[in-house]
Design an enzyme around this catalytic site. Structure first.
Site, PDB file in Angstrom:
ATOM      1  N   GLU A   1      -8.980  -5.556  -3.990  1.00 20.28           N
ATOM      2  CA  GLU A   1      -8.465  -4.262  -3.546  1.00 20.28           C
ATOM      3  C   GLU A   1      -9.616  -3.267  -3.354  1.00 20.28           C
ATOM      4  O   GLU A   1      -9.519  -2.323  -2.572  1.00 20.28           O
ATOM      5  CB  GLU A   1      -7.477  -3.690  -4.569  1.00 20.28           C
ATOM      6  CG  GLU A   1      -6.292  -4.581  -4.909  1.00 20.28           C
ATOM      7  CD  GLU A   1      -5.209  -4.591  -3.856  1.00 20.28           C
ATOM      8  OE1 GLU A   1      -5.428  -4.034  -2.758  1.00 20.28           O
ATOM      9  OE2 GLU A   1      -4.137  -5.155  -4.124  1.00 20.28           O
TER      10      GLU A   1
ATOM     11  N   HIS B   1      -7.551  -5.870   0.386  1.00 17.77           N
ATOM     12  CA  HIS B   1      -6.303  -5.114   0.416  1.00 17.77           C
ATOM     13  C   HIS B   1      -5.538  -5.436   1.704  1.00 17.77           C
ATOM     14  O   HIS B   1      -6.055  -5.289   2.809  1.00 17.77           O
ATOM     15  CB  HIS B   1      -6.644  -3.625   0.370  1.00 17.77           C
ATOM     16  CG  HIS B   1      -5.480  -2.698   0.286  1.00 17.77           C
ATOM     17  ND1 HIS B   1      -4.763  -2.528  -0.861  1.00 17.77           N
ATOM     18  CD2 HIS B   1      -4.923  -1.868   1.205  1.00 17.77           C
ATOM     19  CE1 HIS B   1      -3.824  -1.619  -0.657  1.00 17.77           C
ATOM     20  NE2 HIS B   1      -3.895  -1.210   0.598  1.00 17.77           N
TER      21      HIS B   1
ATOM     22  N   SER C   1       0.830  -1.192   0.000  1.00 19.49           N
ATOM     23  CA  SER C   1       0.000   0.000   0.000  1.00 19.49           C
ATOM     24  C   SER C   1       0.875   1.256   0.000  1.00 19.49           C
ATOM     25  O   SER C   1       1.652   1.459  -0.924  1.00 19.49           O
ATOM     26  CB  SER C   1      -0.976  -0.042   1.181  1.00 19.49           C
ATOM     27  OG  SER C   1      -2.004   0.908   1.028  1.00 19.49           O
TER      28      SER C   1
END
Length: 525
Positions: free
Chosen positions: A343, A429, A229
């Site tokens: 995601e 995610h 990330s």
């Protein structure tokens, strides 16, 4: 146009466990440890070694405290220790918001035990005995550049050390303390990097590793930097930063986001002047002393609606990373890069119409046609298309740029623990992290839900990352050979219920999304 992710994100693991964990749940008790000392160029560090011979050293300062006159200055090397340093406890996380809603708590992974501006520390896990110089991996945590810390249990490096890889996790400055510009700070700076102070922290940590890691048995010539990330975006930024040359030999990008606007110094200065006004100072006329007199807590509060992250200052970062990759002006090292299948979990709480509006009617129409079998409503469609234009397509685009000259491998992560498959729309995610670190044993109650198949997949994924750190080639135990990426067939390693290499995976919709984003001016072809 995406600039930054609006919500701090570290790991989906916390979200998946949040509803079942008692409020006081802590990491499982650690087995008895014995003291151990290592003499480094920085001085003597006193850490611990567990019964299996894995050493850990925690809370080690790699830079001077960025407080007082060193706030909004590039990271400065830490002074050598004059007496042995107690490295048995993690240091505080960098200053960040600590009063979190349940959703924010799940998004940020876990609340840090303590926060401080004096936060530039790193943690090391290494085997006590090494017969040869060992590969080193340096982890950059996620959190949207506003949250997170290198000491979360998901990032425990014991399994990497068990398998002959030294794991280093670091903290770096966040929010307006890490990414900030103001006209008076620019005027006062004399040729030194500006604005992206969190990036200078990452660079200084890598320099510390270069100077000291051999004392732990590590090979400074075989360092892999990797992150997820915001940590993945940081890794891409380092690849576009000339000052990072020689500090690492390989890179791994997990769910990185690169398309979007990285502000120029002038833009960031205008934002900084507005922040100064909001906090009661005379805007662009505020002096460095006045700015440094602001409380850290006030700056964290002022961060709330501002997009944080690297700034193109023309000194440290000469151009936006997307421009560096488009023009092939990046560091040429072997690269692994990939994304997760859901995601779009990051926008699951948003109104689907607002998400789809970030794209275009043509993309929405193409998505409805392509995903009609799996996207039963607009919410499911929005998650998939947002995933595609935010993560999947940009990662494939980066692989196409780097793969022309450098060894590159692309992956898609779609393995959900078996007991979660009935109520999760793919891999959220951050959920690849405990597979990568093989850190399930450190997560409260995780062992109760894992199956033998889940543990086997963890061994495969963790083994891929270990082999890449060793040799620069991902060799995944029990999985098919993973070919290097080339733009001709778009080969990816698909981590799923059945691991396989796939070609042209979702290319019909991904090509349509990429074409639309290019037309919108998000990137150069």
């Amino acid at each position: 146009m995406i600039r930054r992710l609006a919500t701090p994100v570290v790991s989906a693991v916390a979200l998946l466990f949040a509803s079942s964990l008692p409020a006081a749940a802590q990491t499982p008790p650690a087995p008895a440890a014995s003291p151990v000392s290592v003499k480094t160029a920085a001085g003597v560090l006193n850490g611990t070694a567990d019964a299996a011979g894995i050493m850990s050293f925690k809370g080690v300062p790699f830079a001077q405290p960025p407080v007082g006159p060193l706030r909004w200055q590039p990271a400065q090397p830490a002074a050598p220790f004059t007496t042995p340093f107690d490295a048995t406890k993690f240091g505080p996380a960098c200053l960040q918001k600590t009063k979190l809603t349940p959703r924010e708590l799940a998004a940020s992974g876990a609340p840090p035990a303590a926060v401080s501006e004096d936060c530039l520390t790193l943690n090391i896990w290494a085997p006590a005995k090494a017969t040869r110089p060992l590969p080193v991996m340096v982890w950059l945590h996620g959190g949207g550049h506003t949250a997170g810390t290198g000491s979360l249990v998901f990032y425990d490096g014991t399994s990497f050390a068990r398998d002959g890889v030294i794991l280093v996790s670091i903290n770096y400055r966040l929010g307006l303390l890490g990414y900030f510009a103001h006209p008076s700070l620019t005027k006062a700076a004399k040729g030194v990097p500006l604005a992206s102070y969190g990036t200078t922290d990452q660079l200084e940590a890598l320099r510390w590793v270069q100077r000291n890691i051999a004392a732990f048995g590590g090979d400074p010539a075989n360092v892999t930097v990797f992150g997820e990330s915001a940590g993945a975006q940081s890794t891409l930024t380092l690849l576009a930063t000339p000052a990072a040359q020689g500090l690492f030999a390989k890179a791994i990008v997990e769910s990185g986001y690169i398309w979007g606007h990285f502000p120029t110094l002038a833009e960031a200065e205008r934002t900084g002047a507005a922040v100064a006004t909001t906090l009661g100072l005379p805007g662009a006329d505020a002096t460095p002393e006045q700015l440094r007199g602001l409380s850290g807590e006030a700056l964290i509060a002022a961060q709330e609606k501002l997009p944080p992250g690297p700034i193109v200052d023309g000194r440290l970062l000469p151009q936006a990373p997307v421009a560096a990759f488009a023009s092939h002006q990046f560091l040429h090292v072997p690269l692994m890069i990939g994304t997760n299948s859901n995601e779009g979990s990051l926008v699951s709480a948003r109104d689907p119409a607002s998400v789809l509006a970030e794209g275009s009617p043509d993309i929405t129409a193409a998505g409805k046609a392509y995903y009609k079998a799996v996207a039963k409503d607009d919410a499911a469609l929005a998650r998939r298309l947002w995933r595609d234009w935010t993560f999947t397509v940009p990662s494939r685009w980066v692989a196409r740029q780097t793969g022309r000259e450098d060894a590159t491998w692309l992956y898609r992560f779609d393995y959900l623990p078996e007991r979660w498959r009935t109520n999760h729309d793919g891999v959220d995610h951050g959920l690849e992290i405990p597979f990568v670190f093989d850190s399930w044993a450190k997560i409260p109650f995780a062992g109760a839900i894992l199956t033998d198949a889940d543990r086997a997949e963890t061994a495969v994924v963790h083994g891929c990352w270990v082999s890449f750190a060793r040799s620069g080639v991902p060799s995944c135990p029990g999985a098919p050979d993973w070919p290097r990426y080339n733009g001709g067939d778009d080969t990816v390693m698909y981590f799923g219920p059945v691991n396989a290499t796939r070609t042209h995976l979702d290319n019909e919709i991904l090509d349509a999304v990429e074409k639309a984003r290019i037309a919108k001016g998000v990137l150069k072809p």
